[in-house]
Design a protein around this motif. Structure first.
Motif, PDB file in Angstrom:
ATOM      1  N   PHE A 113      -3.725   9.354   6.573  1.00 23.23           N
ATOM      2  CA  PHE A 113      -2.469   9.190   5.764  1.00 23.23           C
ATOM      3  C   PHE A 113      -2.243  10.266   4.739  1.00 23.23           C
ATOM      4  O   PHE A 113      -1.473  10.026   3.838  1.00 23.23           O
ATOM      5  CB  PHE A 113      -2.541   7.785   5.231  1.00 23.23           C
ATOM      6  CG  PHE A 113      -2.127   6.536   5.869  1.00 23.23           C
ATOM      7  CD1 PHE A 113      -1.736   6.953   7.238  1.00 23.23           C
ATOM      8  CD2 PHE A 113      -2.412   5.319   5.656  1.00 23.23           C
ATOM      9  CE1 PHE A 113      -1.455   5.622   8.141  1.00 23.23           C
ATOM     10  CE2 PHE A 113      -2.050   4.179   6.484  1.00 23.23           C
ATOM     11  CZ  PHE A 113      -1.740   4.709   7.656  1.00 23.23           C
ATOM     12  N   MET A 115      -4.660  10.983   2.387  1.00 20.47           N
ATOM     13  CA  MET A 115      -5.308  10.448   1.133  1.00 20.47           C
ATOM     14  C   MET A 115      -6.758  11.177   1.227  1.00 20.47           C
ATOM     15  O   MET A 115      -7.514  11.362   2.333  1.00 20.47           O
ATOM     16  CB  MET A 115      -5.507   9.150   1.118  1.00 20.47           C
ATOM     17  CG  MET A 115      -4.376   8.142   0.634  1.00 20.47           C
ATOM     18  SD  MET A 115      -3.700   8.585  -0.721  1.00 20.47           S
ATOM     19  CE  MET A 115      -5.100   8.037  -1.823  1.00 20.47           C
ATOM     20  N   TYR A 130      -1.471   4.754  -8.117  1.00 28.78           N
ATOM     21  CA  TYR A 130      -0.323   4.720  -7.327  1.00 28.78           C
ATOM     22  C   TYR A 130       0.573   5.645  -6.683  1.00 28.78           C
ATOM     23  O   TYR A 130       1.708   5.485  -6.680  1.00 28.78           O
ATOM     24  CB  TYR A 130       0.654   3.294  -7.827  1.00 28.78           C
ATOM     25  CG  TYR A 130      -0.375   1.938  -7.971  1.00 28.78           C
ATOM     26  CD1 TYR A 130      -0.351   1.323  -6.856  1.00 28.78           C
ATOM     27  CD2 TYR A 130      -0.798   1.656  -9.001  1.00 28.78           C
ATOM     28  CE1 TYR A 130      -1.000   0.157  -6.989  1.00 28.78           C
ATOM     29  CE2 TYR A 130      -1.428   0.405  -9.239  1.00 28.78           C
ATOM     30  CZ  TYR A 130      -1.562  -0.388  -8.022  1.00 28.78           C
ATOM     31  OH  TYR A 130      -2.056  -1.574  -8.451  1.00 28.78           O
ATOM     32  N   GLY A 131      -0.089   6.753  -6.774  1.00 26.51           N
ATOM     33  CA  GLY A 131       0.573   8.094  -6.366  1.00 26.51           C
ATOM     34  C   GLY A 131       0.026   9.236  -6.972  1.00 26.51           C
ATOM     35  O   GLY A 131      -1.065   8.990  -8.088  1.00 26.51           O
ATOM     36  N   PRO A 132       0.310  10.577  -6.876  1.00 29.54           N
ATOM     37  CA  PRO A 132      -0.331  11.725  -7.328  1.00 29.54           C
ATOM     38  C   PRO A 132       0.059  11.647  -9.010  1.00 29.54           C
ATOM     39  O   PRO A 132       0.835  11.279  -9.578  1.00 29.54           O
ATOM     40  CB  PRO A 132       0.492  12.860  -6.602  1.00 29.54           C
ATOM     41  CG  PRO A 132       1.786  12.257  -6.078  1.00 29.54           C
ATOM     42  CD  PRO A 132       1.505  10.835  -5.852  1.00 29.54           C
TER      43      PRO A 132
ATOM     44  N   GLY B  15       0.547  10.104  -2.384  1.00 29.36           N
ATOM     45  CA  GLY B  15       0.562   8.762  -2.854  1.00 29.36           C
ATOM     46  C   GLY B  15      -0.433   7.761  -2.238  1.00 29.36           C
ATOM     47  O   GLY B  15      -0.638   7.853  -1.290  1.00 29.36           O
ATOM     48  N   VAL B  16      -0.968   6.966  -3.281  1.00 25.91           N
ATOM     49  CA  VAL B  16      -1.976   6.086  -3.021  1.00 25.91           C
ATOM     50  C   VAL B  16      -0.983   4.959  -1.871  1.00 25.91           C
ATOM     51  O   VAL B  16       0.218   4.457  -2.145  1.00 25.91           O
ATOM     52  CB  VAL B  16      -2.342   5.185  -4.172  1.00 25.91           C
ATOM     53  CG1 VAL B  16      -3.108   4.106  -3.886  1.00 25.91           C
ATOM     54  CG2 VAL B  16      -2.770   6.122  -4.979  1.00 25.91           C
ATOM     55  N   GLY B  17      -1.924   4.643  -0.989  1.00 24.24           N
ATOM     56  CA  GLY B  17      -1.357   3.773  -0.093  1.00 24.24           C
ATOM     57  C   GLY B  17      -1.262   2.318  -0.541  1.00 24.24           C
ATOM     58  O   GLY B  17      -1.500   1.278   0.039  1.00 24.24           O
ATOM     59  N   ALA B  18      -0.599   2.061  -1.683  1.00 22.52           N
ATOM     60  CA  ALA B  18      -0.693   1.060  -2.446  1.00 22.52           C
ATOM     61  C   ALA B  18       0.740   0.306  -2.463  1.00 22.52           C
ATOM     62  O   ALA B  18       1.073  -0.762  -2.643  1.00 22.52           O
ATOM     63  CB  ALA B  18      -0.947   1.150  -3.798  1.00 22.52           C
ATOM     64  N   PHE B  21       1.181  -3.115   0.006  1.00 20.61           N
ATOM     65  CA  PHE B  21       0.601  -4.394  -0.577  1.00 20.61           C
ATOM     66  C   PHE B  21       1.154  -5.559   0.007  1.00 20.61           C
ATOM     67  O   PHE B  21       2.229  -5.218   0.391  1.00 20.61           O
ATOM     68  CB  PHE B  21       0.404  -4.350  -1.933  1.00 20.61           C
ATOM     69  CG  PHE B  21      -0.733  -3.558  -2.752  1.00 20.61           C
ATOM     70  CD1 PHE B  21      -1.833  -3.818  -2.631  1.00 20.61           C
ATOM     71  CD2 PHE B  21      -0.188  -2.355  -3.375  1.00 20.61           C
ATOM     72  CE1 PHE B  21      -2.954  -3.294  -3.296  1.00 20.61           C
ATOM     73  CE2 PHE B  21      -1.299  -1.846  -4.106  1.00 20.61           C
ATOM     74  CZ  PHE B  21      -2.484  -2.196  -3.971  1.00 20.61           C
ATOM     75  N   HIS B 161      -6.736   4.831  -5.211  1.00 22.77           N
ATOM     76  CA  HIS B 161      -6.547   4.462  -3.663  1.00 22.77           C
ATOM     77  C   HIS B 161      -6.387   3.039  -3.640  1.00 22.77           C
ATOM     78  O   HIS B 161      -6.930   2.199  -4.162  1.00 22.77           O
ATOM     79  CB  HIS B 161      -7.563   5.213  -2.686  1.00 22.77           C
ATOM     80  CG  HIS B 161      -9.021   4.708  -3.048  1.00 22.77           C
ATOM     81  ND1 HIS B 161      -9.452   3.561  -2.527  1.00 22.77           N
ATOM     82  CD2 HIS B 161      -9.787   5.376  -3.705  1.00 22.77           C
ATOM     83  CE1 HIS B 161     -10.650   3.804  -2.992  1.00 22.77           C
ATOM     84  NE2 HIS B 161     -10.838   4.583  -3.603  1.00 22.77           N
TER      85      HIS B 161
END
Lengths: 155, 517
Positions: A113, A115, A130-132, B15-18, B21, B161
């Motif tokens: 993904f 990350m 929750y993001g860069p 972006g975080v895979g959040a 959720f 993350h």
């Protein structure tokens, strides 16, 4: 004769001093979990260069469990840019990002993904949330002769 | 200071895979509040729930849990069948409160695994919180440290993350000699199958050609386990891509793929397989524009769109490539029971389907003690995807949720579909039901309004549909106790043939599995 030479040398040194005061940046990374591999650090000058991935200076350090400090010297002078950075960017903003190349393959590992799966971080100890991170979170000024900045690495 | 060109750009820190959720519906009142006010809501929720519980014992199942349940033998009513040998595992949110705060949504609670071990003459229960990194950190500080998909914590720690806030609270499956507690936005959590001690966060590709390429990826909570033991699953990326997994029964990776579903709905909970294909069914959810200050309030990040058809992506199981796509009427489903395929390629599947996502708001209201009706309950719909690209749908009367089929028929033709519905209770599901999908006939047992029935699971030693037992827990509200109920799978209407009681109640769970000895 000796006295004359001393005087000439002193004058030479005096004239060799740049008109802009060179500054030093000490960037400390802590929380490094192992001594495997290397720590790759990029210093950016200005948001444009950051967004286009054009580093102003780069440094590679041998990883050491716990903490390392990277020094960038002679900042604030009209230096030649590297890595295609825009030398005409007169911004006094700098920003750092880094990663811990544990498997020593000169690249930051990511999962499918995109990350990061190796430790990474930014100046001002900014953290992805929750993001860069945004440039505004990681930029800093060379406000004094020696600038200290720190970050705890995130794995 | 060296100036070198070989430094690789640290680009693409995505972006975080959040954003995928377990999510809920937009809570409009949250959008324009300050962080302080949002945090106050958690204090209000705790006070409101505590007050409501005094007069509404029906809320017991959402009470906060502070500790584990040590092993305890249950009191048996009726005759315990001697051909049930193994462990029923269940998972669900259980830790809702810390300090003076209470989460605003049930799905935010930290997961607890409850196990019921069947021996010849006894059933033993124990329950343990999954020791996720989040749970451990918050236990140490005795307060919430991270904002959730709805609850906003003041001075929340950053979430770099998804696994940082992995609550491992949705489902549990046996894998090899372990159990895996499942979430849907991050890694599985491996646990000891006997002691329920947490062992590690599962890195799927470890010791395989994939290395860390699968580390931290979303691994959803409803894997489909085929009769040969293969474990199929998917994971949604915030970008709308979907990872597809095929694991062996031992949990080792056999195949991994990725499709770009271009899905903007943020939440994707369940999926299906046939013997040839994977079915990814995208509900009618789309992104909901939010301003930056609300970027973390994930319940605000998507919405139901009644004009957006559901999409069915038919993916070849061998190549993991998208083969076909179908459009269905707008709808939303958390859960699907089963899919199967005819020799000519016609595909059949069922869904517990709805035309809104109002249930998410209702689950939030419950957390503050506000009882809600089951008006937004889904119903069973049977879909057929024809080879010419057309589709047909047939709706079954009555509500239904938590569909289950026989394990040996996952991806194969099933005729029986076991679900939960509500009959007497206005607030909870109180009825277990077996639908004959061919005839439409239903075999039911109504627990009644004094009970809250949870997902029931088929336990059978034979590969014959209709044989064996249906096993499930229910919370008895008047006595504040949880019981485990055993039905003959072919005669639910006769009621449980055996009931085993705990002296207390355990938190209402979500999903589980049975692992035969």
């Amino acid at each position: 004769m000796n006295s004359t030479l001393t005087t000439i040398c002193s004058i030479a040194i005096l004239f060799a001093t740049p008109l802009l005061s060179a500054k030093t940046l000490e960037f400390t990374i802590d929380g490094i979990k192992s001594s495997k591999g290397k720590i790759y650090v990029q210093l950016f000058k200005g948001e444009g260069n950051y967004l286009s991935n054009k580093a102003y200076l780069s440094s590679i350090a041998v990883a050491k469990q716990g903490q390392i400090t990277i020094r960038f010297n002679d900042l604030g002078v009209d230096d030649l840019a590297t890595d295609g950075a825009d030398a005409n960017d007169l911004s006094n903003d700098y920003a750092i990002r880094y990663y811990h190349d544990e498997n020593d393959n000169a690249s930051m590992e990511t999962n499918l993904f995109g990350m990061p799966t190796e430790g990474y971080g930014y100046s001002n100890n900014a953290k992805a949330n929750y993001g860069p991170v945004k440039y505004s979170q990681i930029k800093f000024h060379l406000a004094s002769q020696t600038v200290l900045n720190t970050s705890t690495i995130a794995y | 200071m060296q100036r070198r060109q070989i430094l690789k750009n640290i680009a693409g820190i995505a972006g975080v895979g959040a954003s995928n959720f377990v999510l809920g519906n937009p809570i409009a009142t949250l959008v324009n509040l300050s962080t302080q006010r949002k945090a106050d809501l958690l204090v209000n929720a705790k006070q409101a729930f505590s007050s409501a519980l005094k007069t509404s014992p029906t809320l017991l199942g959402l009470q906060n849990n502070t500790g584990n349940f040590p092993p305890r033998q249950l009191t048996i009513e009726g005759k315990l069948p001697n051909d049930i040998s193994g462990v029923l595992y269940r998972n669900g949110p259980a830790k809702f409160e810390r300090g003076d705060q209470r989460y605003l949504h049930q799905f935010e609670g930290d997961g607890m695994i409850n196990s019921f071990t069947f021996s010849e003459q006894s059933i033993t229960h124990q329950g343990k919180f999954v020791q996720t990194a989040k749970f451990i950190a918050e236990q140490q500080k005795n307060k919430f440290l991270y904002s959730g998909p709805l609850s906003q914590i003041e001075n929340s720690r950053n979430v770099s993350h998804a696994d940082v806030v992995n609550t491992a609270n949705i489902n549990v499956i046996p894998v090899n000699n372990e159990i895996w507690a499942l979430w849907e936005s991050g890694s599985a959590t491996a646990m000891n199958a006997e002691t329920l001690d947490t062992k590690r966060r599962v890195n799927l590709g470890e010791n395989s050609q994939y290395g860390d390429k699968l580390k931290g990826l979303a691994f959803s909570a409803h894997p489909k386990i085929e009769a040969n033991g293969d474990i199929w699953n998917f994971g949604l990326s915030p970008s709308g891509h979907i990872a597809l997994y095929q694991l062996s029964a031992k949990g080792t990776v056999k195949n991994v793929g990725m499709i770009n579903a271009r899905y903007r709905g943020k939440m994707l909970h369940d999926f299906l397989i046939t013997h040839k294909h994977i079915l990814i069914i995208l509900p009618s959810l789309t992104a909901n524009s939010v301003n930056d200050s609300n970027a973390m309030a994930l319940f605000n990040s998507f919405k139901y769109d009644e004009n957006l058809p559901m999409q069915v992506l038919v993916i070849d199981k061998q190549s993991l490539a998208l083969k076909k796509q179908f459009e269905l009427d707008a709808g939303f489903a958390f859960h699907f029971g089963n899919a199967w395929e005819e020799t000519d390629g016609t595909i059949h599947f069922d869904a517990s389907i709805n035309n809104n996502i109002g249930v998410m708001d209702e689950l939030s209201e419950l957390m503050s003690g506000k009882l809600r009706s089951l008006d937004n309950s889904p119903h069973t719909a049977l879909f057929t995807l024809h080879t010419n690209g057309s589709t047909t749908k047939s709706s079954i009367d009555g509500d239904s949720e938590f569909p289950r089929v026989y394990d040996h028929l996952v991806g194969q033709r099933n005729k029986k579909l076991y679900t939960l519905s509500h009959t007497e209770s206005n607030f909870w599901r109180d009825t277990v039901c077996c639908l004959d999908t061919d005839s439409g006939e239903k075999d039911k047992f109504v627990y009644g309004e004094n009970f809250i029935a949870e997902e029931h699971i088929i336990v059978s030693n034979t590969a014959k549909e209709g044989e064996g037992y249906l096993v499930g827990t229910a919370l008895h509200i008047p006595s504040k106790r949880t019981c485990l109920n055993i039905f003959k799978a072919d005669s639910l209407n006769k009621g449980p043939i055996c009931r085993a009681w705990l002296p207390y109640h355990i938190p209402l769970g979500l999903h589980g599995s049975f692992k035969a000895s």
